[in-house]
Design a protein around this motif. Structure first.
Motif, PDB file in Angstrom:
ATOM      1  N   VAL A   6      56.877  22.786   4.891  1.00 48.64           N
ATOM      2  CA  VAL A   6      57.933  21.897   5.376  1.00 48.64           C
ATOM      3  C   VAL A   6      58.449  22.484   6.672  1.00 48.64           C
ATOM      4  O   VAL A   6      58.745  23.688   6.745  1.00 48.64           O
ATOM      5  CB  VAL A   6      59.088  21.782   4.362  1.00 48.64           C
ATOM      6  N   ILE A   7      58.522  21.666   7.723  1.00 48.55           N
ATOM      7  CA  ILE A   7      59.084  22.114   8.998  1.00 48.55           C
ATOM      8  C   ILE A   7      60.200  21.166   9.418  1.00 48.55           C
ATOM      9  O   ILE A   7      60.234  20.013   8.989  1.00 48.55           O
ATOM     10  CB  ILE A   7      58.024  22.190  10.117  1.00 48.55           C
ATOM     11  N   GLY A   8      61.104  21.659  10.253  1.00 51.73           N
ATOM     12  CA  GLY A   8      62.147  20.783  10.760  1.00 51.73           C
ATOM     13  C   GLY A   8      63.295  21.545  11.385  1.00 51.73           C
ATOM     14  O   GLY A   8      63.220  22.750  11.638  1.00 51.73           O
ATOM     15  N   GLY A   9      64.363  20.801  11.635  1.00 46.88           N
ATOM     16  CA  GLY A   9      65.540  21.383  12.257  1.00 46.88           C
ATOM     17  C   GLY A   9      66.342  20.323  12.977  1.00 46.88           C
ATOM     18  O   GLY A   9      66.063  19.123  12.874  1.00 46.88           O
ATOM     19  N   GLU A  10      67.351  20.773  13.697  1.00 44.50           N
ATOM     20  CA  GLU A  10      68.123  19.820  14.491  1.00 44.50           C
ATOM     21  C   GLU A  10      67.287  19.358  15.677  1.00 44.50           C
ATOM     22  O   GLU A  10      66.417  20.093  16.173  1.00 44.50           O
ATOM     23  CB  GLU A  10      69.432  20.453  14.970  1.00 44.50           C
ATOM     24  N   PRO A  11      67.493  18.125  16.141  1.00 42.62           N
ATOM     25  CA  PRO A  11      66.696  17.608  17.252  1.00 42.62           C
ATOM     26  C   PRO A  11      66.906  18.422  18.525  1.00 42.62           C
ATOM     27  O   PRO A  11      67.972  19.001  18.751  1.00 42.62           O
ATOM     28  CB  PRO A  11      67.222  16.175  17.422  1.00 42.62           C
ATOM     29  N   LEU A  12      65.874  18.446  19.353  1.00 43.48           N
ATOM     30  CA  LEU A  12      65.973  19.130  20.636  1.00 43.48           C
ATOM     31  C   LEU A  12      67.009  18.454  21.528  1.00 43.48           C
ATOM     32  O   LEU A  12      67.255  17.248  21.421  1.00 43.48           O
ATOM     33  CB  LEU A  12      64.619  19.114  21.348  1.00 43.48           C
ATOM     34  N   ASP A  13      67.585  19.237  22.422  1.00 40.12           N
ATOM     35  CA  ASP A  13      68.591  18.719  23.352  1.00 40.12           C
ATOM     36  C   ASP A  13      67.909  18.095  24.575  1.00 40.12           C
ATOM     37  O   ASP A  13      68.023  18.571  25.695  1.00 40.12           O
ATOM     38  CB  ASP A  13      69.562  19.824  23.773  1.00 40.12           C
ATOM     39  N   GLY A  14      67.200  17.004  24.337  1.00 43.36           N
ATOM     40  CA  GLY A  14      66.547  16.300  25.432  1.00 43.36           C
ATOM     41  C   GLY A  14      65.034  16.448  25.404  1.00 43.36           C
ATOM     42  O   GLY A  14      64.473  17.232  24.635  1.00 43.36           O
ATOM     43  N   HIS A  15      64.393  15.680  26.257  1.00 45.51           N
ATOM     44  CA  HIS A  15      62.930  15.639  26.326  1.00 45.51           C
ATOM     45  C   HIS A  15      62.376  16.944  26.904  1.00 45.51           C
ATOM     46  O   HIS A  15      63.045  17.632  27.673  1.00 45.51           O
ATOM     47  CB  HIS A  15      62.498  14.469  27.216  1.00 45.51           C
ATOM     48  N   ARG A  16      61.150  17.268  26.502  1.00 51.55           N
ATOM     49  CA  ARG A  16      60.448  18.424  27.064  1.00 51.55           C
ATOM     50  C   ARG A  16      59.153  17.962  27.704  1.00 51.55           C
ATOM     51  O   ARG A  16      58.484  17.046  27.224  1.00 51.55           O
ATOM     52  CB  ARG A  16      60.129  19.465  25.982  1.00 51.55           C
ATOM     53  N   PHE A  17      58.804  18.621  28.800  1.00 51.81           N
ATOM     54  CA  PHE A  17      57.531  18.399  29.464  1.00 51.81           C
ATOM     55  C   PHE A  17      56.596  19.544  29.101  1.00 51.81           C
ATOM     56  O   PHE A  17      57.038  20.688  28.945  1.00 51.81           O
ATOM     57  CB  PHE A  17      57.720  18.314  30.984  1.00 51.81           C
ATOM     58  N   LEU A  18      55.307  19.213  28.955  1.00 49.07           N
ATOM     59  CA  LEU A  18      54.323  20.219  28.594  1.00 49.07           C
ATOM     60  C   LEU A  18      53.167  20.188  29.570  1.00 49.07           C
ATOM     61  O   LEU A  18      52.699  19.109  29.977  1.00 49.07           O
ATOM     62  CB  LEU A  18      53.772  19.980  27.180  1.00 49.07           C
ATOM     63  N   PHE A  19      52.710  21.362  29.944  1.00 49.01           N
ATOM     64  CA  PHE A  19      51.465  21.508  30.683  1.00 49.01           C
ATOM     65  C   PHE A  19      50.802  22.800  30.232  1.00 49.01           C
ATOM     66  O   PHE A  19      51.398  23.871  30.326  1.00 49.01           O
ATOM     67  CB  PHE A  19      51.694  21.548  32.198  1.00 49.01           C
ATOM     68  N   TRP A  20      49.597  22.675  29.694  1.00 48.48           N
ATOM     69  CA  TRP A  20      48.834  23.818  29.211  1.00 48.48           C
ATOM     70  C   TRP A  20      49.675  24.601  28.194  1.00 48.48           C
ATOM     71  O   TRP A  20      50.024  24.074  27.155  1.00 48.48           O
ATOM     72  CB  TRP A  20      48.386  24.670  30.400  1.00 48.48           C
ATOM     73  N   ASN A  21      50.029  25.864  28.517  1.00 52.26           N
ATOM     74  CA  ASN A  21      50.806  26.704  27.598  1.00 52.26           C
ATOM     75  C   ASN A  21      52.285  26.759  27.961  1.00 52.26           C
ATOM     76  O   ASN A  21      52.997  27.632  27.469  1.00 52.26           O
ATOM     77  CB  ASN A  21      50.243  28.131  27.604  1.00 52.26           C
ATOM     78  N   PHE A  22      52.710  25.853  28.804  1.00 48.73           N
ATOM     79  CA  PHE A  22      54.080  25.875  29.319  1.00 48.73           C
ATOM     80  C   PHE A  22      54.881  24.701  28.755  1.00 48.73           C
ATOM     81  O   PHE A  22      54.386  23.587  28.663  1.00 48.73           O
ATOM     82  CB  PHE A  22      54.087  25.796  30.845  1.00 48.73           C
ATOM     83  N   VAL A  23      56.152  24.967  28.418  1.00 51.16           N
ATOM     84  CA  VAL A  23      57.079  23.944  27.950  1.00 51.16           C
ATOM     85  C   VAL A  23      58.376  24.098  28.730  1.00 51.16           C
ATOM     86  O   VAL A  23      58.874  25.212  28.902  1.00 51.16           O
ATOM     87  CB  VAL A  23      57.360  24.094  26.434  1.00 51.16           C
ATOM     88  N   SER A  24      58.928  22.994  29.208  1.00 51.45           N
ATOM     89  CA  SER A  24      60.179  23.070  29.955  1.00 51.45           C
ATOM     90  C   SER A  24      60.860  21.707  29.983  1.00 51.45           C
ATOM     91  O   SER A  24      60.211  20.669  29.845  1.00 51.45           O
ATOM     92  CB  SER A  24      59.928  23.544  31.394  1.00 51.45           C
ATOM     93  N   SER A  25      62.177  21.725  30.197  1.00 51.15           N
ATOM     94  CA  SER A  25      62.915  20.487  30.420  1.00 51.15           C
ATOM     95  C   SER A  25      62.786  20.027  31.867  1.00 51.15           C
ATOM     96  O   SER A  25      63.295  18.965  32.222  1.00 51.15           O
ATOM     97  CB  SER A  25      64.392  20.679  30.060  1.00 51.15           C
TER      98      SER A  25
END
Length: 295
Positions: free
Chosen positions: A238-257
């Protein structure tokens, strides 16, 4: 039972090492902070197989590694070394940037063995995207185990069934490893705003509906789902949690707002400005495809 079912797609990470990827999905980018979900194995690794992952970078996320079988040697650019073994949680905060490798331990190299596990990424809250990188190993012995009627729940991360994991997180996060005896059921009471069930083995049913292997059930907020085992024992997470604070962009191994931050990270890696893993001379180059961050 659920708002949606996510289907996996296979991805070859090299050397015939195939994973089943559930997140991110076109249906839902993340479940709580978890923005990436890979399931690998069980794999019978041949003596001549090379499943090593050469040094590569991350930003804006935390990697969460959990094994059911096998072992991995983790090394990173802040000097951490850890043999990752079944039952332990290994949390690496990339923050502003870290480089790490994941290799077969010397005692298993050239030997037939099995490997099976999950690799998740937790996106960091915007306020912590540029934190200093760090690595924390929580051994199996420190993970709370809750015995219930016909069930055993390992509280890998977060709080559930009256127990709290020692793993520190940046926002409400839940990650459970559950074993159910044949025909038994477990009520998932007190789930966070976003949660999902993923079967590892056996015939798993959620609110009476069978959950196919390699699919993930997104659970409806505010409900108390009941997970039931079929004619044999089952295992699921089971996975989960509170929603993220806004959208995230992904490229390869990188994640950022920020899309611009992804471009900077790509330039930094191309110029080898993100650090080096001690003792390593290899690295995975930036993909040749142009930077088109996923939305």
């Amino acid at each position: 039972m659920s708002t949606a079912i996510l289907k996996s797609h296979e991805k070859d990470l090299g050397g015939g090492f195939v994973v089943r990827r559930l997140l991110p999905s076109a249906v839902k980018q993340a479940v709580g902070p978890f923005i990436f979900f890979d399931h690998f194995g069980p794999i019978d690794v041949a003596p001549d197989a090379n499943h090593d992952v050469r040094p590569h970078p991350h930003i804006g996320l935390a990697t969460v590694t959990y094994l059911f079988e096998g072992a991995i040697d983790h090394r990173d650019s802040i000097g951490s070394y850890q043999r990752i073994e079944p039952g332990a949680i290994n949390w690496m905060t990339a923050g502003r940037g870290i480089v790490h490798s994941e290799r077969t331990p010397h005692d298993l190299a050239g030997q037939p063995h099995r490997t099976h596990g999950l690799q998740l990424w937790a996106a960091l809250p915007k306020a912590h995207e540029e934190d200093e990188p760090s690595f924390t190993h929580t051994p199996q012995a420190d993970i709370p185990v809750v015995p219930l009627d016909g069930a055993v729940v390992k509280v890998l991360i977060g709080t559930a069934f009256g127990q709290t994991s020692p793993v520190r997180t940046y926002m409400q996060t839940v990650y459970l490893d559950v074993a159910l005896e044949a025909g038994k059921e477990l009520r998932l009471d007190g789930l966070p705003a976003e949660a999902a069930v993923y079967p590892i083995s056996g015939e798993v049913r959620v609110d009476g509906v069978a959950l196919a292997p390699h699919t993930m059930a997104l659970l409806e907020a505010g409900t108390v789902p009941v997970v039931t085992a079929g004619s044999g024992p089952v295992q699921f997470v089971v996975i989960g949690g509170e929603p993220l604070d806004g959208h995230r962009f992904l490229f390869w191994n990188f994640v950022s707002s920020s899309k611009e931050r992804l471009s900077q990270a790509a330039d930094d890696w191309s110029a080898q400005r993100m650090g080096q893993v001690p003792g390593e001379t290899e690295f995975i180059p930036l993909p040749k495809a142009p930077l088109r961050p996923a939305t």
